[in-house]
Motif scaffolding. Sequence first.
Motif: not given
Length: 343
Positions: A29-40
Amino acid sequence: MAPVVIPGIDLPLLTGPLVLGYMWSWFLYGILVVQVYMYSQVFTRDSTGTKALVWSMFFLESVFTLLQTIAAWNAYGVGWGDVDTLTNIDWSWDPLPAMNGFLAGMAQSFYIWRIYRLTKKPWIPALIACVMLTQVTLASYYGIVVSVTERTVAKLISLSPEVTAWLVGSATCDLLITITLVSILWRQRQETRFQRTTGIINKLIRFSVETGSVTSAAAIIEVILWLTSRQWNFHFIFFLVIGKLYSNMLMATLNCRAPMFQSENSTMVGQPTSSFWSEPGNKNATSGLRSRGGGVHVARTTNTDNGGDTIVMGDFTSSSNIDVGRKLAHDDAEDKANMSLVV
């Protein structure tokens, strides 16, 4: 201090896998947060549909993580030392099977739509979609039956055929998606006459295999653990992380378009678009750079191939002898470049 011993129950095999599943799920989930932030931050011009998919998926993963945290607290916090917590399923587990199936279906739907955009043949995506809908339905059915009847491990084991079909369906859908994408890209690779295009397609093939194999392997391992050692909780490790694997693989597929992941020989400025990524009517194509007083001028060059189903490549190259104001020779070549298959 001697370990707690309960006659007829092997505590480490019941509690240990759950601890690992909770920890790895929080890590993903922590990795997902970073990826979603990068995408946004990078892909602000993506279509509304793609953004809705990303944020809906992130919302469901956040709810999933919250519910599993409640389950962990009820088992290892207020329920610590209570033997019933080993055989009864906490209420917070009720929505998790359906959410896992739905998250997998969201990621698989994205790839099914891309397959349709690349092939323009509805029967191939329709076949894969049927498998996807089957696994989503079985996951939802399994979660509903357990929650409305009795929340016990015995009831869970009695639904072995439904659980097995769900997991097998998920793995089958992943394999079909991977095989189809690789076949499409391989056929394009055989038809192209550009070495640069061939290299990019090879990267796409490798990336498709890598992302598809992760989720497929997780689903297959979960099936094996469920069929061979369902009396213990090892299968729960992959149950708790498989949804986040789908989400992270989807975000990795979207974020690989970022300039930071492009090689030096294929420098991209802005957000690249292609038939693999763009939605119908998307006109956001990468445009040429303009010099700001320096000696380096940048122009766009486009190579075209008159073959029937070729991939047209567009690139940015720098030269001190190229005029910034030079226009492309043919407008139709530029239109083809906007729809080229570039990552």
